[in-house]
Design an enzyme around this catalytic site. Structure first.
Site, PDB file in Angstrom:
ATOM      1  N   ASP A 463       0.831  -1.202   0.000  1.00  0.00           N
ATOM      2  CA  ASP A 463       0.000   0.000   0.000  1.00  0.00           C
ATOM      3  C   ASP A 463       0.866   1.252   0.000  1.00  0.00           C
ATOM      4  O   ASP A 463       0.561   2.231  -0.660  1.00  0.00           O
ATOM      5  CB  ASP A 463      -0.921  -0.001   1.217  1.00  0.00           C
ATOM      6  CG  ASP A 463      -0.141  -0.053   2.530  1.00  0.00           C
ATOM      7  OD1 ASP A 463       0.903  -0.723   2.567  1.00  0.00           O
ATOM      8  OD2 ASP A 463      -0.568   0.566   3.513  1.00  0.00           O
ATOM      9  N   ARG A 467       5.825   4.211   5.919  1.00  0.00           N
ATOM     10  CA  ARG A 467       5.451   4.226   7.332  1.00  0.00           C
ATOM     11  C   ARG A 467       5.458   2.805   7.904  1.00  0.00           C
ATOM     12  O   ARG A 467       5.898   1.856   7.254  1.00  0.00           O
ATOM     13  CB  ARG A 467       4.082   4.890   7.497  1.00  0.00           C
ATOM     14  CG  ARG A 467       2.933   4.130   6.890  1.00  0.00           C
ATOM     15  CD  ARG A 467       1.624   4.897   7.083  1.00  0.00           C
ATOM     16  NE  ARG A 467       0.489   4.208   6.495  1.00  0.00           N
ATOM     17  CZ  ARG A 467      -0.448   4.800   5.785  1.00  0.00           C
ATOM     18  NH1 ARG A 467      -0.369   6.101   5.538  1.00  0.00           N
ATOM     19  NH2 ARG A 467      -1.467   4.117   5.301  1.00  0.00           N
ATOM     20  N   ASP A 468       4.931   2.669   9.111  1.00  0.00           N
ATOM     21  CA  ASP A 468       4.902   1.359   9.772  1.00  0.00           C
ATOM     22  C   ASP A 468       3.731   0.533   9.235  1.00  0.00           C
ATOM     23  O   ASP A 468       2.805   0.201   9.954  1.00  0.00           O
ATOM     24  CB  ASP A 468       4.807   1.532  11.291  1.00  0.00           C
ATOM     25  CG  ASP A 468       3.588   2.357  11.709  1.00  0.00           C
ATOM     26  OD1 ASP A 468       2.996   3.048  10.849  1.00  0.00           O
ATOM     27  OD2 ASP A 468       3.216   2.297  12.895  1.00  0.00           O
ATOM     28  N   GLU A 469       3.839   0.197   7.941  1.00  0.00           N
ATOM     29  CA  GLU A 469       2.797  -0.595   7.298  1.00  0.00           C
ATOM     30  C   GLU A 469       3.441  -1.411   6.179  1.00  0.00           C
ATOM     31  O   GLU A 469       3.843  -2.536   6.390  1.00  0.00           O
ATOM     32  CB  GLU A 469       1.683   0.325   6.777  1.00  0.00           C
ATOM     33  CG  GLU A 469       0.365  -0.395   6.595  1.00  0.00           C
ATOM     34  CD  GLU A 469      -0.802   0.581   6.546  1.00  0.00           C
ATOM     35  OE1 GLU A 469      -1.839   0.204   5.993  1.00  0.00           O
ATOM     36  OE2 GLU A 469      -0.683   1.716   7.056  1.00  0.00           O
ATOM     37  N   ASP A 476      -6.031  -2.324  -2.799  1.00  0.00           N
ATOM     38  CA  ASP A 476      -5.193  -1.446  -3.620  1.00  0.00           C
ATOM     39  C   ASP A 476      -4.834  -2.119  -4.945  1.00  0.00           C
ATOM     40  O   ASP A 476      -4.975  -1.527  -6.012  1.00  0.00           O
ATOM     41  CB  ASP A 476      -3.924  -1.069  -2.860  1.00  0.00           C
ATOM     42  CG  ASP A 476      -4.206  -0.274  -1.598  1.00  0.00           C
ATOM     43  OD1 ASP A 476      -3.704   0.841  -1.476  1.00  0.00           O
ATOM     44  OD2 ASP A 476      -4.934  -0.789  -0.719  1.00  0.00           O
ATOM     45  N   TRP A 535     -12.047  -5.523  -1.551  1.00  0.00           N
ATOM     46  CA  TRP A 535     -10.748  -6.010  -1.085  1.00  0.00           C
ATOM     47  C   TRP A 535     -10.632  -7.521  -1.315  1.00  0.00           C
ATOM     48  O   TRP A 535      -9.748  -7.996  -2.005  1.00  0.00           O
ATOM     49  CB  TRP A 535     -10.550  -5.654   0.394  1.00  0.00           C
ATOM     50  CG  TRP A 535     -10.027  -4.268   0.598  1.00  0.00           C
ATOM     51  CD1 TRP A 535      -8.768  -3.912   0.970  1.00  0.00           C
ATOM     52  CD2 TRP A 535     -10.751  -3.037   0.430  1.00  0.00           C
ATOM     53  NE1 TRP A 535      -8.652  -2.539   1.046  1.00  0.00           N
ATOM     54  CE2 TRP A 535      -9.856  -1.976   0.716  1.00  0.00           C
ATOM     55  CE3 TRP A 535     -12.056  -2.719   0.065  1.00  0.00           C
ATOM     56  CZ2 TRP A 535     -10.233  -0.633   0.646  1.00  0.00           C
ATOM     57  CZ3 TRP A 535     -12.435  -1.375  -0.001  1.00  0.00           C
ATOM     58  CH2 TRP A 535     -11.527  -0.374   0.284  1.00  0.00           C
ATOM     59  N   GLU A 748      -2.006   9.084  -1.010  1.00  0.00           N
ATOM     60  CA  GLU A 748      -3.041   8.230  -0.440  1.00  0.00           C
ATOM     61  C   GLU A 748      -4.367   8.970  -0.344  1.00  0.00           C
ATOM     62  O   GLU A 748      -5.425   8.411  -0.634  1.00  0.00           O
ATOM     63  CB  GLU A 748      -2.615   7.763   0.950  1.00  0.00           C
ATOM     64  CG  GLU A 748      -3.628   6.872   1.636  1.00  0.00           C
ATOM     65  CD  GLU A 748      -3.129   6.359   2.973  1.00  0.00           C
ATOM     66  OE1 GLU A 748      -3.658   5.340   3.438  1.00  0.00           O
ATOM     67  OE2 GLU A 748      -2.206   6.977   3.544  1.00  0.00           O
ATOM     68  N   HIS A 769       1.024   6.198  -2.708  1.00  0.00           N
ATOM     69  CA  HIS A 769       0.021   5.136  -2.827  1.00  0.00           C
ATOM     70  C   HIS A 769      -0.398   5.087  -4.293  1.00  0.00           C
ATOM     71  O   HIS A 769      -0.774   6.117  -4.851  1.00  0.00           O
ATOM     72  CB  HIS A 769      -1.218   5.477  -1.990  1.00  0.00           C
ATOM     73  CG  HIS A 769      -1.289   4.801  -0.663  1.00  0.00           C
ATOM     74  ND1 HIS A 769      -0.373   5.031   0.326  1.00  0.00           N
ATOM     75  CD2 HIS A 769      -2.170   3.917  -0.159  1.00  0.00           C
ATOM     76  CE1 HIS A 769      -0.704   4.320   1.397  1.00  0.00           C
ATOM     77  NE2 HIS A 769      -1.789   3.622   1.115  1.00  0.00           N
TER      78      HIS A 769
END
Length: 907
Positions: A463, A467-469, A476, A535, A748, A769
């Site tokens: 995605d 960051r912390d992802e 997506d 999704w 995003e 994104h």
């Protein structure tokens, strides 16, 4: 006649180390400069296979077929380690000569199998002894083994089969094996004496997930499994060295390396010769070498992937250095990228520290790190007085345009601008699609989507990269897949990722897809397992998109159990067969009116979005079942589709054709998915959609579900100028607004950065994104006018739709048959539309030239009338009164009578 390029096997990038014993074979055509390639079609082919070995075997197979994509392997299966050479020549006819012609032989293609069976592995994984700390970073570990090659062995061939619990770099006698980053590789070793491997956490044990995340999801011990085989060329007789408890291991000079937080390197404990052919382990600078510990062989199946590895694909120089108001030094690379830094030289006194903190944007002229959340994104070097040359972190990556540098000494290390470079990293897919037009900002939009795809296709389709992802969000990629397939050859990477999707899904008895991300790292406590349309529909729609792009039936066959599990058991239905209305849906996620802290608070009802998707997915399932020969399933899903479509109409569509959910997203989904019962109803919905777009002043009013389809809905309904007007709107929210703010990747949120230069206050704010970049599919299919009419682009539709202020456009796409090109222009206001077209050999195209009548006509999914042309170069022209066509440009917004019109913001 055309020329044949080097064949390819399966969806594999190289054909080296494949995991399939009977690989399918494909070949592409290079169109000649003369008319001999005009309207050329294949009628048969010869396939020659040579197996070198000790007893050379040569076979030639003649097959009457016009297939040239993924044709069956005609010989006996390859064995583990076995290599072969293949080439092809083709028979065909063209318009100039009805007699059969024969191409020359293609170049030879080398193919080699990896280890196909568990019994081929003769060794076990090894790890450092001791008990690791739970819930703590694992320090990278180094392993080494010295060995002698018997004098009787003549080195003709050497292969390293290797994997790890973590990510690794491998060395033979001090030289790194391959150029991969964070991935396995094979190469030919030279000379005697040592194999060395360094292993770090990678995705295996690092902290993953948001809100603090979780560590050691797959294990708590870093390990390596390696098998080096050296032979005179035979796949049966070879000398081997592999991982066992005779290896030594020691802590790395990298003290910590995490994907989110970055890497710390201590040159004070570095031994530059740790991977050399021979060392005295007792006198090395880091003398903590001990015997490695053997682990049990993994239960998981070891598979050679089709996907290419992650590599450094580009090096970017810094463009500026600035001093921030707080006195910090920040380097600007001019482009938001994903990768890591390269530092030319560091030479500071012992104990000195230099740190590099990465960020995507500046806020108030300081690096904007708040969107990184719990990710530190900082790399650090601890110096020891020795010069460190060409340093880079090895087992992490960052998303960044700006880097804050602390501890730099220009007097000793030189100016920062010349010392730092950005190394761009992503899965090294082959570029296949290009687009440009006469509008610079539209070109920048396309470039931004391309950069976001590059940054987020790193081992898995993520995605965001900063960051912390950095997780494999299913929604997506589901909405961006068609765009991705045009830009790059995604077949190997996405095909492999879908296997992971199916594996995790089919572990569940209820058929549900794990919640939102694959691999699944989200705990049930953090996010309960809730089925979701859009999704979770990735299990049907993404294999279908791959099939349409690459004509690979095996992808559909392999994923079919996953599809059935989802549609038959995973979807939570109500009494009418549509989605249970009491189940919360993400729906039109990131509707621009949603508050920063409530990104799912959309104008369009989530159940309506889910139900429209369900009707569409059921129709796709009928087509897939028919292709695979599952006639009963096909009839079942066809009947279900008709029934669910009627239920949807009764539930949401009025007799007039308008929708209960009176939003741009609802209307667009109904139009593109043909959910109306009559053409008149669809036209009424389109008219209402135009009304809402004008009422919204052409600003974007859609989120994840509506954004990919709204421009298609307008063009399909005969309103291409409205679609162009939306495309070129500059005020927020719009596709052009981020470009006015200097964006070099897709955001995003539509307003990830506010007009005053501050960052959107929402916790979920990324500047890289690709999802909302799905508009580029409309640029490819409508502005440039290219789309497949049959799987794999064997039949092509070419139907450009001019509009707005764009007077010319061009696109190229490397189909599985060869290169497709289309260029069009309108030179003057009362002139002609001119188009140049290149169609690959063994393909043909339906050409539909734009007319005023056609552009304003509601078009169905049926094939319109046009001109069929075969392969080769073609020129077309038709009168096109641009002055008349553009007399309605720009379309006007609807302004309430009590408000004064605002100046229009058109790019």
């Amino acid at each position: 006649m055309p020329y044949i390029e080097t064949p390819t096997v399966e969806q594999h990038a190289t054909g080296f180390g494949i995991g399939i014993p009977s690989p399918r074979i494909s070949w592409r055509f290079l169109t000649g400069a003369d008319d001999s390639s005009l309207n050329w079609e294949q009628t048969a082919y010869d396939l020659q296979i040579v197996r070198p070995g000790y007893e050379r075997q040569e076979e030639t197979f003649h097959i009457e077929s016009n297939d040239s994509v993924l044709v069956p392997w005609p010989s006996k299966p390859l064995q583990s380690r076995e290599s072969a050479q293949i080439r092809v020549r083709v028979y065909g006819t063209n318009a100039a000569n009805e007699k059969a012609t024969t191409t020359t032989w293609s170049p030879w293609k080398d193919v080699e199998c990896g280890l196909l069976d568990r019994s081929d592995w003769k060794f076990d994984p090894i790890s450092a002894p001791g008990d690791p700390q739970p819930d703590a970073p694992l320090r990278p570990v180094r392993f080494r083994k010295e060995f002698q090659i018997p004098a009787s062995v003549s080195i003709q061939k050497a292969r390293l089969f290797i994997t790890s619990f973590g990510v690794y770099r491998a060395f033979i006698n001090g030289k790194q094996v391959g150029d991969q980053c964070l991935a396995p590789g094979w190469t030919n070793p030279k000379g005697p004496n040592a194999i060395a491997v360094e292993v770090a956490e990678g995705w295996y044990a690092t902290r993953l997930g948001f809100r603090g995340g979780r560590r050691q999801l797959y294990g708590n011990r870093l390990a390596v499994l390696a098998q080096l085989e050296i032979s005179e060329g035979s796949e049966k007789d070879f000398f081997s060295i592999g991982t066992d408890n005779t290896w030594l291991c020691a802590p790395s000079a990298i003290l910590r390396s995490e994907l989110y937080d970055g890497e710390i390197y201590d040159s004070g404990v570095e031994d530059l010769d740790w991977n050399a052919s021979k060392i005295d382990v007792k006198s090395t600078r880091n003398s903590h070498w001990v015997q490695a510990e053997k682990l049990d062989f993994p239960q998981a199946e070891l598979v050679a992937p089709d996907a290419p590895p992650v590599r450094i694909t580009e090096k970017i120089s810094a463009v500026a250095v600035q001093r921030t108001p707080s006195g910090k030094t920040v380097v600007d690379f001019g482009q938001n990228v994903v990768g890591r830094l390269s530092v030319r030289s560091l030479n500071l006194p012992s104990g000195s520290r230099v740190s590099f903190t990465h960020a995507e944007v500046l806020e108030n002229n300081e690096i904007g790190i708040r969107p990184l959340r719990h990710a530190k994104c900082t790399d650090e070097v601890i110096c020891d007085g020795r010069e460190i040359s060409n340093w880079s972190p090895q087992y992490t990556f960052h998303g960044f345009r700006y880097v804050q540098v602390d501890g730099w000494d220009e007097g000793r290390n030189g100016p920062l601008l010349a010392s730092l470079s950005a190394l761009v990293m992503h899965t090294d897919m082959t570029r296949t699609g290009w687009f440009s037009c006469s509008h610079p900002m539209v070109n920048q939009l396309h470039t931004n989507a391309l950069w976001s795809m590059r940054g987020n296709f790193l081992s898995i389709p993520t995605d965001c990269p900063q960051r912390d992802e950095r997780l494999g969000w299913t929604g997506d990629i589901q909405i961006f897949c068609s765009s991705a397939n045009f830009l790059y050859d995604t077949a190997g990477m996405l095909g492999g990722w879908l296997q992971d999707v199916a594996a995790e899904q089919l572990n569940e008895n209820d058929g549900c897809v794990p919640p939102f991300v694959i691999p699944n790292v989200i705990s049930e406590e953090l996010w309960p397992h809730t089925p979701q349309a859009v999704w979770d529909d990735v299990v049907v729609l993404t294999p279908w998109d791959l099939y349409l792009s690459y004509n690979d039936v095996e992808i559909l066959h392999r994923q079919y159990p996953s599809m059935l599990a989802w549609i038959d058991r995973g979807i939570r239905r109500g009494s009418d067969g549509l989605w249970n209305p009491n189940l919360w849906q993400l729906g039109d996620w990131l509707d621009p009116t949603a508050p920063p802290i409530e990104p799912g608070d959309a104008r369009t009802n989530g159940t309506l979005v889910a139900d429209s998707y369900l009707v569409h997915v059921t129709s796709v399932m009928s087509k897939i079942s028919d292709i695979l020969g599952h006639s009963k399933d096909s009839e079942r899903f066809k009947s279900d589709h008709e029934r669910l479509k009627s239920v949807f109409q009764a539930k949401y569509i009025a007799a007039s054709g308008l929708l209960v959910g009176d939003t741009q997203t609802a209307l667009s989904l109904a139009i593109v998915n043909d959910l109306h019962s009559t053409a008149e109803g669809a036209m009424a919905a389109a008219s209402r959609l135009v009304h809402l777009v004008r009422l919204g002043k052409f600003r974007v009013a859609t989120g994840f579900a509506g954004t990919p389809v709204i421009a298609h809905a307008l063009s399909k309904s005969g309103y291409p100028q409205i679609a162009y007007r939306m495309l070129l709107e500059k005020s927020r929210p719009s596709w052009m607004y981020p470009i006015t703010m200097g964006a070099t990747t897709m955001w995003e949120r539509w307003d990830s950065m506010l007009p005053d230069g501050t960052i959107n206050p929402g916790e979920m704010t990324s500047f890289n994104h690709y999802a909302l970049g799905s508009i580029v599919n409309w640029l490819h299919t409508n502005v440039a006018g290219l789309r497949p009419l049959s799987a794999g682009w064997k039949q092509i539709k070419v139907a450009p739709i001019p509009g707005g202020t764009i007077r010319s456009a061009e696109a190229a796409y490397e189909t599985r048959y060869g290169r497709l090109e289309c260029r069009w222009s309108i030179e003057n206001e009362d002139g002609v539309f001119e188009m140049d077209l290149l169609v690959p050999a063994n393909s043909r195209a339906l050409v539909i030239l734009p007319t005023r009548e056609l552009l304003s006509k509601h078009r169905t999914t049926a094939i319109e009338e046009g001109t069929w042309v075969g392969s080769g170069r073609h020129k077309f022209s038709t009168p096109f009164d641009w002055k008349e066509y553009s007399s309605e440009w720009p379309p006007k917004p609807l302004i309430p009578i009590m408000r004064r019109p605002e100046p229009e913001q058109i790019a």
